[in-house]
Motif scaffolding. Structure first.
Motif, PDB file in Angstrom:
ATOM      1  N   ASN A   1       0.808  -1.224   0.000  1.00  0.00           N
ATOM      2  CA  ASN A   1       0.000   0.000   0.000  1.00  0.00           C
ATOM      3  C   ASN A   1       0.837   1.269   0.000  1.00  0.00           C
ATOM      4  OD1 ASN A   1      -2.381  -1.463   0.008  1.00  0.00           O
ATOM      5  ND2 ASN A   1      -2.520  -1.528   2.248  1.00  0.00           N
ATOM      6  N   ALA A   2       2.134   1.128   0.320  1.00  0.00           N
ATOM      7  CA  ALA A   2       3.030   2.296   0.302  1.00  0.00           C
ATOM      8  C   ALA A   2       3.715   2.463  -1.047  1.00  0.00           C
ATOM      9  CB  ALA A   2       4.072   2.164   1.407  1.00  0.00           C
ATOM     10  N   GLY A   3       3.349   1.624  -2.020  1.00  0.00           N
ATOM     11  CA  GLY A   3       3.942   1.733  -3.340  1.00  0.00           C
ATOM     12  C   GLY A   3       5.307   1.087  -3.457  1.00  0.00           C
ATOM     13  N   GLN A   4       5.675   0.260  -2.483  1.00  0.00           N
ATOM     14  CA  GLN A   4       6.950  -0.451  -2.542  1.00  0.00           C
ATOM     15  C   GLN A   4       6.768  -1.767  -3.298  1.00  0.00           C
ATOM     16  OE1 GLN A   4       9.937   0.634  -1.456  1.00  0.00           O
ATOM     17  NE2 GLN A   4       9.026   2.562  -0.738  1.00  0.00           N
ATOM     18  N   LEU A   5       7.632  -1.989  -4.275  1.00  0.00           N
ATOM     19  CA  LEU A   5       7.600  -3.248  -5.013  1.00  0.00           C
ATOM     20  C   LEU A   5       8.219  -4.333  -4.150  1.00  0.00           C
ATOM     21  CD1 LEU A   5       6.947  -4.695  -7.682  1.00  0.00           C
ATOM     22  CD2 LEU A   5       9.248  -4.088  -8.469  1.00  0.00           C
ATOM     23  N   LEU A   6       7.450  -5.347  -3.806  1.00  0.00           N
ATOM     24  CA  LEU A   6       7.891  -6.350  -2.845  1.00  0.00           C
ATOM     25  C   LEU A   6       8.752  -7.439  -3.476  1.00  0.00           C
ATOM     26  CD1 LEU A   6       4.604  -6.741  -0.767  1.00  0.00           C
ATOM     27  CD2 LEU A   6       6.565  -5.223  -0.366  1.00  0.00           C
ATOM     28  N   ASN A   7       8.674  -7.604  -4.787  1.00  0.00           N
ATOM     29  CA  ASN A   7       9.519  -8.616  -5.438  1.00  0.00           C
ATOM     30  C   ASN A   7      10.406  -7.942  -6.476  1.00  0.00           C
ATOM     31  OD1 ASN A   7       7.180  -8.067  -6.919  1.00  0.00           O
ATOM     32  ND2 ASN A   7       6.999 -10.130  -7.743  1.00  0.00           N
ATOM     33  N   GLN A   8      11.504  -7.349  -5.979  1.00  0.00           N
ATOM     34  CA  GLN A   8      12.413  -6.573  -6.808  1.00  0.00           C
ATOM     35  C   GLN A   8      13.602  -7.378  -7.299  1.00  0.00           C
ATOM     36  OE1 GLN A   8      13.721  -2.731  -5.462  1.00  0.00           O
ATOM     37  NE2 GLN A   8      11.803  -2.281  -4.423  1.00  0.00           N
ATOM     38  N   ASN A   9      13.487  -8.692  -7.303  1.00  0.00           N
ATOM     39  CA  ASN A   9      14.584  -9.504  -7.829  1.00  0.00           C
ATOM     40  C   ASN A   9      14.008 -10.811  -8.356  1.00  0.00           C
ATOM     41  OD1 ASN A   9      14.342 -11.390  -5.546  1.00  0.00           O
ATOM     42  ND2 ASN A   9      15.286  -9.758  -4.330  1.00  0.00           N
TER      43      ASN A   9
END
Length: 772
Positions: A687-695
């Motif tokens: 919900n904070a706009g952070q991409l949780l799977n960046q690899n």
């Protein structure tokens, strides 16, 4: 007797050097005194920048410069980048500044650029640049963003809808009001990414004395980059050389928008007076390279008691991420193909394109077409279910017949062209698929599996795939003094086999061995105009350009040879590297003996241009549509909900096939993307706009072992638009796969699949929800 190369499965000419590791990619190019760039990227999805401290970075030995927005003041780079696909429906155009000015709109947006003696130092310096943020509300969920529930993605806007578009054919409301049956369905398609093997990469150098910028760029559209850079650098396009060497995949992520890095690296190279290189790492690719669509749709469909389609009303939201450099291209492509392969006399679409605080979206292997297929084909399965009609039979009752071609759907593409299907044999294509997949015997197969406690299902999908889009493509063909032939094409080869394809077409026209044809692609030093490789257009548009240019050269050669041999040009043919009299092969003149007379303009028939050379700018008169039908049988593990594909069949029509081996490779490559899009690849934002799977540990890309064997049945309905009857093939393999998989999963598990991609976890959750 002349030999024709077109239609033959000739081995790819590119493969030997690539398999030997002798390819040349951007990062393989080395220059003396090269500097290296690294970027400071936003850690916030939406925030005001209240301060940037570069002091510690500048203190590191080997750091040459640290640039922020303030350093670009007074230059063209102080303005936002342009919209590459403008449209009057866009009310609020927002594009990125090359370096963020005072507000960031997604994680990964460039804020500062560090230049150093090597990449290691640049990375270390970027890590100590300190950015102060004042966090703002974040819009991530598409529906919430469209409704304005999560705050604006851009602080200067009241909402997040930046464009709306609608179009209709017939009287949809009147038909919906009186139809025997009206059904309504909701569908959702989530985000994914292109994930090419090679990330983006740039190497720029400026020749101050000659006033020329040279840029090596891992791009699909070097000429577009050249013309996009010119106003930013204050140069003429002729002063900018953009070279696309070997490119390790693109799929749309390297298409014809200008990325911030593509503007900054050449500008800084000129400013610093030294070569400058930047190579994207995988983490940067996950947050900085464009992603692919997320859409939410509501469908109303009217049918009669026999399942004939009467009217279709489609309303959807399109998540474009933080910016709209591609305008409304992707949702508009979705809209233009909502007829699928079917006659729908009354049709309406409307969509809202929405900003969210996520990475910008762009076309990706099919652009909006996979989603159009998902909407139409899921609808066909559900209408069949709700009416109690067989899935195959309801399609048979609604296909556009071959005699109905060309077929005007009544819809338009965003650039104004009508969506008119040029040719196709949809019913025969479908029957070929049904026979190959074993449709008639599948009910018994499914019952036998159920008796063993196994859950298997069969999925069907039909689709159209637009390719061969304009506005034009360019090719230059030249016979050299040694009798070899130079072909210079504006398209950029990102793995498709352009060298082989162009060689086949030109060798056929000029009657020379393929090994005597040398192909150059993606180099603005050799050709200034062209639109590049995207949208399944190279063979149809670029190939037509090559055929036309080579035919012009052949006409020149015949005109000169006719004078030398004292015969009529109409009695001549080109074969075996010579121009010879038909039926009298011994009366001939080699092409090598025609180069000098042609160079001095000694041609006939009013031909004014000298040399055995010709450049062609070929533009399609209409859209070109491939088509196909996919069938798949899957098994779902009843405990783990893992997916196993038991068999997969593709009936595919890309018009005249130049090289069956290349086409099969393109179809299967697209198919692998489709499998990934169906069951593996999905971007997860919190919900904070952070991409949780960046690899690649968290973002699942299928291994080769997870891609099944596929049976491909080629069909040919020659296009009346392209010169040689060819249609596109590069994206058709990917467009229908997620929908076919969804159909098969639904058949196996017995509950609706209305969203993609799926996974074992999502299927388990759906099964729990449906009491299974």
């Amino acid at each position: 007797m002349t030999t024709s190369f077109v239609g033959s499965s000739i081995q790819r000419r590119e493969d030997d050097r690539l398999l030997r590791g002798e390819g040349t990619f951007v990062d393989d190019i080395a220059m003396d005194n090269t500097l290296h760039a690294a970027f400071v990227r936003s850690e916030a999805a939406h925030a005001l920048i209240t301060g940037i401290d570069v002091t510690r970075a500048l203190e590191i030995d080997g750091v040459v410069a640290v640039l922020t927005y303030d350093d670009l003041a007074g230059t063209p780079l102080a303005a936002p980048l342009r919209v590459s696909q403008p449209h009057p429906a866009i009310r609020h155009a927002r594009t990125p500044y090359p370096l963020a000015r005072d507000e960031v709109h997604h994680v990964g947006q460039p804020i500062a650029m560090v230049v150093a003696r090597d990449r290691y130092i640049a990375e270390d310096a970027a890590a100590v640049v300190h950015v102060d943020y004042q966090h703002l509300p974040v819009a991530v969920d598409l529906v919430g963003a469209a409704r304005g529930e999560d705050g604006p993605a851009h602080s200067d806007m009241d909402g997040n809808v930046y464009a709306s578009l609608s179009e209709h054919v017939g009287d949809v409301d009147a038909v919906l009001a009186k139809a025997e049956h009206v059904f309504e369905y909701d569908l959702r398609y989530e985000r994914a990414a292109g994930t090419p093997l090679e990330g983006r990469g740039l190497l720029a150098t400026f020749d101050e004395l000659g006033g020329r910028m040279r840029l090596w760029d891992s791009t699909q559209a070097p000429m577009m980059v050249c013309h996009g850079l010119a106003p930013l650098l204050g140069l003429e396009p002729e002063q900018i050389e953009v070279i696309s060497p070997d490119v390790g995949g693109g799929f749309g992520t390297k298409a014809f928008q200008l990325y911030p890095e593509e503007a900054l690296v050449p500008w800084a190279a000129r400013w610093l007076g030294a070569p400058l290189k930047w190579i994207e790492d995988r983490k940067e690719a996950f947050v900085g390279s464009n992603q692919l669509r997320s859409q939410v749709t509501h469908v109303k469909v009217a049918v009669d008691g026999e399942g004939h389609l009467l009217a279709l009303d489609v309303r959807y939201l399109h998540d474009n991420g933080a910016f709209c450099q591609f305008g409304i291209l992707v949702p508009s492509v979705t809209a233009s193909e909502l007829s699928g392969q079917y006659r729908i006399p009354n049709l309406r679409f409307s969509f809202d394109a929405v900003y969210t605080n996520t990475t910008q979206c762009s076309p990706y292997r099919g652009s909006g077409q996979p989603y159009a297929t998902f909407v139409v084909e899921r609808m066909m399965d559900w209408v069949a279910r709700d009416l109690g009609i067989d899935r195959a039979e309801i399609r048979r009752r609604n296909f556009i017949p071959p005699q109905g071609m060309p077929y005007d759907t009544g819809l338009s593409f965003p650039h104004g062209n009508r969506s008119v299907y040029d040719s196709g044999q949809y019913p025969a294509q479908f029957e070929t698929l049904l026979e190959a997949i074993g449709y008639d015997g599948f009910a018994a197969e499914k019952a036998a599996a159920a008796a063993e406690g196994r859950r298997i299902g069969l999925g069907l999908t039909c689709y159209v795939d637009v390719g061969g889009t304009g506005p034009y493509e360019s090719t230059k063909v030249t016979v050299l003094p040694d009798g070899s032939v130079s072909v210079v094409a504006a398209t950029s080869d990102t793995g498709q086999g352009h060298e082989t394809m162009y060689s086949q077409l030109v060798a056929d026209q000029l009657g020379v061995p393929m090994e005597r044809v040398r192909v150059t692609t993606g180099d603005s030093r050799r050709t200034q105009y062209g639109f590049g490789t995207w949208g399944s257009r190279t063979a149809a548009v670029g190939g037509s350009s090559a055929v036309q240019a080579a035919a012009t050269v052949a006409t020149k050669a015949k005109a000169i040879a006719a004078r030398l041999l004292e015969v009529d040009a109409g009695d001549l043919e080109l074969a075996d590297g010579a121009v010879r009299v038909k039926g009298a092969a011994h009366v001939a003149v080699p092409l090598t003996e025609l180069v000098i007379p042609a160079r001095f303009g000694r041609t006939s028939g009013g031909e004014s241009s000298p040399g055995l050379t010709a450049a062609s700018y070929w533009s399609p008169s209409a859209m070109i549509f491939s088509s196909g039908a996919h069938g798949v049988v899957v098994e779902i593990d009843p405990e783990t909900y893992d997916l196993n594909i038991l068999r997969y069949v593709i009936a595919h029509d890309c018009g005249k096939v130049i090289n069956p081996m290349l086409v099969r490779g393109q179809v299967l490559g697209g198919f692998a993307h489709g499998i990934a899009d169906a069951f593996y690849e999905r971007r997860h934002y919190d919900n904070a706009g952070q991409l949780l799977n960046q690899n690649l540990m968290g973002y699942l890309v299928p291994f080769a072992s997870e891609i099944p064997q596929v049976e491909v049945r080629h069909m040919e309905s020659s296009s009346p638009v392209s010169i040689h009857g060819v249609k596109g093939a590069g994206e058709a393999g990917s467009v229908p796969v997620p929908t076919a998989i969804a159909s098969a999963i639904e058949d196996a598990l017995g509950f609706p699949i209305d969203a993609m991609p799926q996974s074992p976890l999502t299927l388990f959750e759906l099964a729990q929800r449906h009491g299974r």
